[in-house]
Design an enzyme around this catalytic site. Structure first.
Site, PDB file in Angstrom:
ATOM      1  N   SER A   8       2.282  -0.605   5.139  1.00 53.44           N
ATOM      2  CA  SER A   8       0.621  -0.645   5.974  1.00 53.44           C
ATOM      3  C   SER A   8       0.915   0.135   7.205  1.00 53.44           C
ATOM      4  O   SER A   8       1.903  -0.519   8.210  1.00 53.44           O
ATOM      5  CB  SER A   8      -0.438  -1.328   6.364  1.00 53.44           C
ATOM      6  OG  SER A   8      -0.545  -1.742   4.596  1.00 53.44           O
ATOM      7  N   HIS A  37       8.834  -4.133   2.875  1.00 51.64           N
ATOM      8  CA  HIS A  37       7.389  -5.143   3.271  1.00 51.64           C
ATOM      9  C   HIS A  37       6.790  -4.190   4.051  1.00 51.64           C
ATOM     10  O   HIS A  37       7.663  -3.544   5.677  1.00 51.64           O
ATOM     11  CB  HIS A  37       7.716  -6.531   3.808  1.00 51.64           C
ATOM     12  CG  HIS A  37       8.372  -7.044   2.374  1.00 51.64           C
ATOM     13  ND1 HIS A  37       7.007  -8.335   1.702  1.00 51.64           N
ATOM     14  CD2 HIS A  37       9.588  -7.427   1.520  1.00 51.64           C
ATOM     15  CE1 HIS A  37       7.538  -8.583   0.616  1.00 51.64           C
ATOM     16  NE2 HIS A  37       8.824  -8.407   0.461  1.00 51.64           N
ATOM     17  N   GLY A  38       5.608  -4.265   4.569  1.00 51.80           N
ATOM     18  CA  GLY A  38       4.793  -3.821   5.700  1.00 51.80           C
ATOM     19  C   GLY A  38       4.863  -2.474   5.594  1.00 51.80           C
ATOM     20  O   GLY A  38       5.016  -2.088   6.045  1.00 51.80           O
ATOM     21  N   ASN A  42       5.684  -2.389  -0.316  1.00 47.78           N
ATOM     22  CA  ASN A  42       4.267  -3.139  -0.226  1.00 47.78           C
ATOM     23  C   ASN A  42       3.150  -2.959   0.293  1.00 47.78           C
ATOM     24  O   ASN A  42       3.801  -3.060   1.309  1.00 47.78           O
ATOM     25  CB  ASN A  42       4.809  -4.610   0.090  1.00 47.78           C
ATOM     26  CG  ASN A  42       5.768  -5.458  -0.902  1.00 47.78           C
ATOM     27  OD1 ASN A  42       6.206  -5.266  -1.326  1.00 47.78           O
ATOM     28  ND2 ASN A  42       5.761  -7.310  -0.660  1.00 47.78           N
ATOM     29  N   VAL A  43       2.033  -2.572  -0.021  1.00 49.78           N
ATOM     30  CA  VAL A  43       1.435  -2.496   1.196  1.00 49.78           C
ATOM     31  C   VAL A  43      -0.188  -3.937   0.714  1.00 49.78           C
ATOM     32  O   VAL A  43      -0.805  -3.791  -0.663  1.00 49.78           O
ATOM     33  CB  VAL A  43       0.997  -0.633   0.269  1.00 49.78           C
ATOM     34  CG1 VAL A  43      -0.627  -0.428   1.258  1.00 49.78           C
ATOM     35  CG2 VAL A  43       1.553   0.351   0.893  1.00 49.78           C
ATOM     36  N   GLY A  85       1.344  -6.004   8.370  1.00 47.36           N
ATOM     37  CA  GLY A  85      -0.391  -6.149   9.294  1.00 47.36           C
ATOM     38  C   GLY A  85      -0.344  -4.696   9.508  1.00 47.36           C
ATOM     39  O   GLY A  85       0.008  -3.920   9.270  1.00 47.36           O
ATOM     40  N   ASP A 118       4.470 -13.155  -3.722  1.00 47.25           N
ATOM     41  CA  ASP A 118       4.535 -11.948  -2.647  1.00 47.25           C
ATOM     42  C   ASP A 118       4.632 -13.367  -1.769  1.00 47.25           C
ATOM     43  O   ASP A 118       4.464 -14.696  -1.553  1.00 47.25           O
ATOM     44  CB  ASP A 118       3.840 -11.864  -2.439  1.00 47.25           C
ATOM     45  CG  ASP A 118       3.784 -10.484  -1.086  1.00 47.25           C
ATOM     46  OD1 ASP A 118       4.883 -10.168  -1.226  1.00 47.25           O
ATOM     47  OD2 ASP A 118       3.162 -10.161  -0.452  1.00 47.25           O
ATOM     48  N   HIS A 119       5.977 -13.610  -1.074  1.00 44.40           N
ATOM     49  CA  HIS A 119       5.972 -13.813   0.003  1.00 44.40           C
ATOM     50  C   HIS A 119       6.099 -15.739  -0.590  1.00 44.40           C
ATOM     51  O   HIS A 119       5.747 -16.710  -0.058  1.00 44.40           O
ATOM     52  CB  HIS A 119       5.309 -13.928   1.310  1.00 44.40           C
ATOM     53  CG  HIS A 119       6.027 -12.883   1.985  1.00 44.40           C
ATOM     54  ND1 HIS A 119       6.954 -12.615   2.707  1.00 44.40           N
ATOM     55  CD2 HIS A 119       5.217 -11.299   2.259  1.00 44.40           C
ATOM     56  CE1 HIS A 119       6.788 -11.469   2.834  1.00 44.40           C
ATOM     57  NE2 HIS A 119       6.135 -10.409   2.367  1.00 44.40           N
TER      58      HIS A 119
HETATM   59  P1  13P Z   1       1.002  -4.698   5.228  1.00 46.67           P
HETATM   60  O1  13P Z   1      -0.130  -5.391   5.273  1.00 46.67           O
HETATM   61  O2  13P Z   1       1.334  -4.629   6.307  1.00 46.67           O
HETATM   62  O3  13P Z   1       0.604  -2.933   4.412  1.00 46.67           O
HETATM   63  O4  13P Z   1       2.072  -5.724   4.501  1.00 46.67           O
HETATM   64  C1  13P Z   1       1.604  -6.340   3.395  1.00 46.67           C
HETATM   65  C2  13P Z   1       3.408  -6.856   2.451  1.00 46.67           C
HETATM   66  O5  13P Z   1       4.601  -6.180   3.101  1.00 46.67           O
HETATM   67  C3  13P Z   1       3.166  -7.902   1.221  1.00 46.67           C
HETATM   68  O6  13P Z   1       4.628  -8.296   1.531  1.00 46.67           O
END
Ligand code: 13P
Length: 293
Positions: free
Chosen positions: A211, A208-209, A230-231, A179, A82-83
């Site tokens: 959450s 992404h993101g 992505n979570v 986050g 990831d990233h």
């Molecule tokens: P969150 O922590 O906001 O779910 O994001 C996860 C993410 O995008 C990992 O690449």
């Protein structure tokens, strides 16, 4: 099955559903993810970020572990860096046996992003490893980056980027951020832009993101062409809360048993998320029957 992301995301793109990509740092999370995928007959992606991999979940340990869990299953399981921003992290993961890598050069200008992404696609593709790239920039929720429209992915640039890099999946910036958002805050997503990106690219797109992005937003994003979500934050928080609650009621609980509580909570969370994004039931073979119900 231990596979790259390529085929599973092409299937998801063609059939308009999304695959969950879940950050994972240990045996308990890896097991919860694989059990959930098996129980739901759903494809899944295991994400490990450079920070996670350096602090705890080293590639040389996680690859054999995840392969051992994934290979007996009939559902496809991919392991994705990831990233990946540093070339040395990406090559380390490729050497260790990851089935997929993300190259995140989104902090660089367009040409440098292309140059770095092309290097990685050339290296990975000849080994059968899929590549996710990012154009635009998905920043941090705490910094308010999600609503920074300057970061959003431009459709014309995205078309050129994919043509020149040959990436297999593209992470797009449409209003989410990584986050925790402030309490009671739900981001607004640029759905028009997403629809235009899907129309122009007709390829797997990544959000992404995940959450805190809100169920209505997630469902609509999937309907409009997001195929990988992505979570991380929500799962970690959920698992920690379940373990915390159990420790409060049973302070002398055995160490292994508290881990099992965390696993069961993670598994339940992942299964319900898989339902929401439409990946449940996509791989209807046998299942091993020892999933965490
Ligand atoms: P969150 O922590 O906001 O779910 O994001 C996860 C993410 O995008 C990992 O690449």
């Amino acid at each position: 099955m231990y596979v790259s992301m390529k085929e599973m995301l092409l299937h998801a793109s063609e059939h308009r559903y999304a695959v969950m990509a879940i950050n994972c740092v240990n045996l308990e999370q890896a097991k919860a993810i694989c059990y959930a995928a098996d129980a739901e007959a759903a494809p899944v992606i295991i994400n490990i970020s450079p920070r996670q991999m350096k602090a705890h979940a080293t590639p040389e340990v996680m690859v054999p572990l995840i392969r051992a869990l994934a290979e007996p299953l009939d559902v496809p399981v991919a392991l994705n860096l990831d990233h990946g921003a540093e070339f040395k992290d990406i090559t380390r993961c490729i050497r260790a046996g990851y089935s997929s890598v993300m190259v995140d050069a989104s902090q660089y200008d367009f040409e440098e992003n292309i140059r770095r992404t092309r290097l990685v696609t050339a290296l990975a593709h000849e080994r059968g490893i899929s590549v996710e790239a990012e154009l635009g920039h998905v920043g941090q929720a705490a910094a308010g980056d999600g609503q920074e429209a300057d970061f959003y992915t431009r459709v014309d640039k995205a078309v050129e980027f994919v043509e020149r890099t040959h990436c297999d999946a593209l992470a797009v910036a449409i209003g989410t951020a990584h986050g925790s958002y402030p309490d009671n805050y739900v981001p607004q997503l640029d759905f028009d832009r997403l629809a235009q990106l899907k129309e122009a690219l007709n390829m797997p797109l990544v959000l992404h993101g995940g959450s805190g992005a809100g169920e209505a937003n997630i469902r609509k994003a999937v309907a409009l062409g997001i195929n990988k979500i992505n979570v991380c934050t929500d799962l970690f928080r959920h698992q920690r809360a379940a373990m915390h609650k159990q420790l409060n009621t049973e302070p002398t609980i055995d160490y292994m048993d508290i881990q099992m509580h965390g696993m069961q909570a993670a598994c339940a969370f992942i299964r319900s998320y898989m339902h929401m994004i439409g990946s449940s039931g996509r791989y209807q073979f046998r299942h091993t029957g020892d999933a965490y119900d």
